[in-house]
Motif scaffolding. Structure first.
Motif, PDB file in Angstrom:
ATOM      1  N   ASP A  23     -16.477  42.390  14.910  1.00 30.15           N
ATOM      2  CA  ASP A  23     -16.153  41.654  13.685  1.00 30.15           C
ATOM      3  C   ASP A  23     -14.690  41.841  13.316  1.00 30.15           C
ATOM      4  OD1 ASP A  23     -16.040  40.404  11.281  1.00 30.15           O
ATOM      5  OD2 ASP A  23     -17.586  41.608  10.295  1.00 30.15           O
ATOM      6  N   PRO A  24     -13.849  40.820  13.516  1.00 29.18           N
ATOM      7  CA  PRO A  24     -12.425  40.942  13.175  1.00 29.18           C
ATOM      8  C   PRO A  24     -12.189  40.977  11.674  1.00 29.18           C
ATOM      9  CG  PRO A  24     -12.915  38.697  13.792  1.00 29.18           C
ATOM     10  CD  PRO A  24     -14.171  39.489  14.046  1.00 29.18           C
ATOM     11  N   PHE A  25     -13.201  40.574  10.884  1.00 25.68           N
ATOM     12  CA  PHE A  25     -13.063  40.540   9.436  1.00 25.68           C
ATOM     13  C   PHE A  25     -13.258  41.923   8.808  1.00 25.68           C
ATOM     14  CE2 PHE A  25     -14.769  36.393  10.726  1.00 25.68           C
ATOM     15  CZ  PHE A  25     -13.810  35.557  10.210  1.00 25.68           C
ATOM     16  N   LEU A  26     -13.964  42.812   9.516  1.00 18.89           N
ATOM     17  CA  LEU A  26     -14.378  44.086   8.930  1.00 18.89           C
ATOM     18  C   LEU A  26     -13.195  45.023   8.715  1.00 18.89           C
ATOM     19  CD1 LEU A  26     -17.183  45.095   8.079  1.00 18.89           C
ATOM     20  CD2 LEU A  26     -17.273  46.395  10.215  1.00 18.89           C
ATOM     21  N   GLU A  27     -13.035  45.496   7.481  1.00 18.69           N
ATOM     22  CA  GLU A  27     -11.948  46.417   7.145  1.00 18.69           C
ATOM     23  C   GLU A  27     -12.489  47.824   6.967  1.00 18.69           C
ATOM     24  OE1 GLU A  27      -8.985  45.305   4.264  1.00 18.69           O
ATOM     25  OE2 GLU A  27      -9.685  43.227   4.269  1.00 18.69           O
ATOM     26  N   LYS A  28     -11.596  48.796   7.058  1.00 21.79           N
ATOM     27  CA  LYS A  28     -11.982  50.192   6.851  1.00 21.79           C
ATOM     28  C   LYS A  28     -12.539  50.380   5.444  1.00 21.79           C
ATOM     29  CE  LYS A  28     -10.053  54.873   6.740  1.00 21.79           C
ATOM     30  NZ  LYS A  28     -11.088  55.483   7.587  1.00 21.79           N
ATOM     31  N   GLY A  29     -13.666  51.057   5.360  1.00 25.89           N
ATOM     32  CA  GLY A  29     -14.268  51.324   4.056  1.00 25.89           C
ATOM     33  C   GLY A  29     -15.104  50.184   3.517  1.00 25.89           C
ATOM     34  N   ALA A  30     -15.416  49.185   4.359  1.00 20.41           N
ATOM     35  CA  ALA A  30     -16.187  48.026   3.889  1.00 20.41           C
ATOM     36  C   ALA A  30     -17.614  48.417   3.529  1.00 20.41           C
ATOM     37  CB  ALA A  30     -16.190  46.940   4.955  1.00 20.41           C
ATOM     38  N   ILE A  31     -18.034  48.028   2.326  1.00 19.68           N
ATOM     39  CA  ILE A  31     -19.412  48.233   1.884  1.00 19.68           C
ATOM     40  C   ILE A  31     -20.246  47.018   2.267  1.00 19.68           C
ATOM     41  CG2 ILE A  31     -20.903  48.582  -0.140  1.00 19.68           C
ATOM     42  CD1 ILE A  31     -18.464  49.893  -1.513  1.00 19.68           C
ATOM     43  N   TRP A  32     -19.690  45.851   2.049  1.00 19.11           N
ATOM     44  CA  TRP A  32     -20.294  44.593   2.508  1.00 19.11           C
ATOM     45  C   TRP A  32     -19.199  43.572   2.761  1.00 19.11           C
ATOM     46  CZ3 TRP A  32     -18.671  41.043  -0.897  1.00 19.11           C
ATOM     47  CH2 TRP A  32     -18.574  41.366  -2.246  1.00 19.11           C
ATOM     48  N   SER A  33     -19.534  42.574   3.565  1.00 19.34           N
ATOM     49  CA  SER A  33     -18.552  41.558   3.927  1.00 19.34           C
ATOM     50  C   SER A  33     -19.263  40.250   4.273  1.00 19.34           C
ATOM     51  CB  SER A  33     -17.738  42.038   5.135  1.00 19.34           C
ATOM     52  OG  SER A  33     -16.825  41.055   5.569  1.00 19.34           O
ATOM     53  N   PHE A  34     -18.709  39.126   3.808  1.00 19.98           N
ATOM     54  CA  PHE A  34     -19.280  37.812   4.097  1.00 19.98           C
ATOM     55  C   PHE A  34     -18.179  36.852   4.533  1.00 19.98           C
ATOM     56  CE2 PHE A  34     -22.259  39.654   1.044  1.00 19.98           C
ATOM     57  CZ  PHE A  34     -23.484  39.400   1.650  1.00 19.98           C
ATOM     58  N   SER A  35     -18.535  35.949   5.433  1.00 19.33           N
ATOM     59  CA  SER A  35     -17.609  34.901   5.871  1.00 19.33           C
ATOM     60  C   SER A  35     -18.366  33.577   5.899  1.00 19.33           C
ATOM     61  CB  SER A  35     -17.065  35.206   7.266  1.00 19.33           C
ATOM     62  OG  SER A  35     -16.349  36.424   7.267  1.00 19.33           O
ATOM     63  N   PHE A  36     -17.789  32.564   5.244  1.00 16.51           N
ATOM     64  CA  PHE A  36     -18.397  31.237   5.203  1.00 16.51           C
ATOM     65  C   PHE A  36     -17.374  30.188   5.624  1.00 16.51           C
ATOM     66  CE2 PHE A  36     -21.236  33.586   2.450  1.00 16.51           C
ATOM     67  CZ  PHE A  36     -22.487  33.021   2.697  1.00 16.51           C
ATOM     68  N   PHE A  37     -17.893  29.094   6.193  1.00 15.40           N
ATOM     69  CA  PHE A  37     -17.048  27.980   6.596  1.00 15.40           C
ATOM     70  C   PHE A  37     -17.634  26.694   6.024  1.00 15.40           C
ATOM     71  CE2 PHE A  37     -16.270  31.338   9.530  1.00 15.40           C
ATOM     72  CZ  PHE A  37     -14.931  31.235   9.866  1.00 15.40           C
TER      73      PHE A  37
END
Length: 224
Positions: free
Chosen positions: A166-180
């Motif tokens: 996942d290129p979107f995932l950052e350090k310390g991420a609790i949750w993450s979403f990507s929409f198009f």
């Protein structure tokens, strides 16, 4: 793919650039693209098309829900290629496989997106209301997206890759979403990624480093 500038998107981006909520930070970014090929897009598009056709040639799937069945449609292949090209423009140093990416795209409705947004962006929405008058964050987002890609005519996709890819995932991420949000007629796509980061993880990392340096200084002063 050509990056498009829209003021309504920029105002939301500015608000979500680094929204500190104490123990957590909310980040979000909207990017609009025209689906017209530019630069190396044509070459990359052909490469992705060949990858998909190669997969179809080797596949023996007959299930109507299988990737092969879906990708037999040229319009479906074209949509996937536009979505993957958008990923390439967002993360030019990351190598995206069309077939691997296809596994992570799920078609959604506006209601599904709104439910996720309202649930996870609840605190951010409260901060928006404090700072802005005349509408909630989700209403402002709807109007901005509608101006660019006309929500009623859009196909909406979520993108949920494995965490290790996942290129979107950052350090310390609790949750993450990507929409198009893809409008086939207008040939435009808007990406929207938003995430929540733990400030404690980042702060803890910094504290650990500083403690290590202080310990080093103490040992430097001791006669061993």
């Amino acid at each position: 793919m050509k990056f498009l500038e829209y003021t309504p998107l920029e105002s939301i981006n500015e608000f979500l650039s680094n929204l500190n909520l104490g123990e957590r930070t909310i980040k979000g970014c909207l990017e609009a693209y025209s689906c017209k090929h530019t630069g190396t897009d044509k070459k990359l598009s052909l490469s992705l098309e060949h990858e998909i056709l190669d997969y179809l040639g080797k596949s023996s799937d007959t299930d109507s829900s299988s990737p092969a069945e879906y990708l037999l449609s040229r319009s479906s292949r074209k949509t996937l290629i536009y979505l993957v090209l958008t990923l390439y423009h967002m993360y030019p140093d990351y190598d995206f496989s069309a077939m691997k990416a296809h596994q992570f795209f799920t078609e959604e409705s506006w209601d599904t997106f709104k439910q996720i947004f309202d649930t996870y962006m609840f605190e951010a929405s409260k901060e928006w209301i404090k700072e802005n008058e005349g509408g909630s964050l989700v209403e402002t987002l709807f109007k901005a997206l509608d101006e660019v890609v006309k929500i009623a005519e859009c196909e909406i996709y979520s993108y949920n890759p494995d965490s290790d890819a996942d290129p979107f995932l950052e350090k310390g991420a609790i949750w993450s979403f990507s929409f198009f949000f893809y409008n086939r007629k207008l040939k435009r796509v808007v990406s929207f990624r938003f995430c929540c980061l733990s400030n404690l993880v980042v702060d803890g990392y910094l504290v650990d480093n500083s403690s290590y340096e202080e310990d080093g200084e103490i040992f430097d002063d001791m006669d061993m």
